[in-house]
Enzyme design. Structure first.
Site, short mmCIF file in Angstrom:
data_model
loop_
_atom_site.label_atom_id
_atom_site.label_comp_id
_atom_site.label_asym_id
_atom_site.label_seq_id
_atom_site.Cartn_x
_atom_site.Cartn_y
_atom_site.Cartn_z
N CYS A 99 5.87 52.81 35.70
CA CYS A 99 4.71 52.35 36.24
C CYS A 99 3.71 53.74 36.71
O CYS A 99 4.28 54.75 37.10
CB CYS A 99 5.10 51.72 37.72
SG CYS A 99 5.55 50.16 37.37
N LEU A 100 2.66 53.67 36.07
CA LEU A 100 1.79 54.94 36.31
C LEU A 100 1.44 55.03 37.74
O LEU A 100 1.00 54.09 38.37
CB LEU A 100 0.48 54.80 34.97
CG LEU A 100 0.88 54.70 33.84
CD1 LEU A 100 -0.18 54.36 32.90
CD2 LEU A 100 1.70 56.04 33.17
#
Length: 117
Positions: A116-117
């Protein structure tokens, strides 16, 4: 982790809860439902029964797999636990519009999901 590396603290029930720079708990053992409520309140979010259902699924997932799920595994886990209607990306996006996996994990007191960025 030292206090110097901690972005800030959240005061919950007369306890200081250390948060990392992204708002995740430094010590996962600090999590309580009151901590989740305080984190949500900071974001202007009120946790409903549907939010708590997803938080429970996230915490159960972490207990079983020792990691917070990214979006696809989260959708699958919610579908298995709560049924096909709730196990859809659209349902989760309605509850956590910014990013269901990241926001849900933060409120559930879990580390940021990988990928997840």
């Amino acid at each position: 982790m030292t206090t110097a590396m901690t972005a800030r603290c959240l005061l919950v029930e007369d306890r200081e809860i250390a948060l990392d720079p992204e708002g995740y708990l430094v010590n996962l053992s600090d999590w309580t439902p009151a901590v989740a409520e305080a984190l949500a309140s900071e974001e202007g979010r009120v946790l409903t029964l549907e939010h708590w259902e997803v938080i429970d699924v996230l915490r159960d997932f972490y207990t079983r797999f020792e990691m917070a799920p990214a979006m696809r595994p989260l959708v699958k886990a919610v579908g298995q636990a709560l049924g096909p209607e709730k196990g859809k990306s659209l349902h989760l996006m309605k509850l956590f519009p910014e990013s269901p996996a990241k926001v849900g994990a933060r409120l559930a007191g879990l580390p940021k999901p990988t990928n997840c960025l």
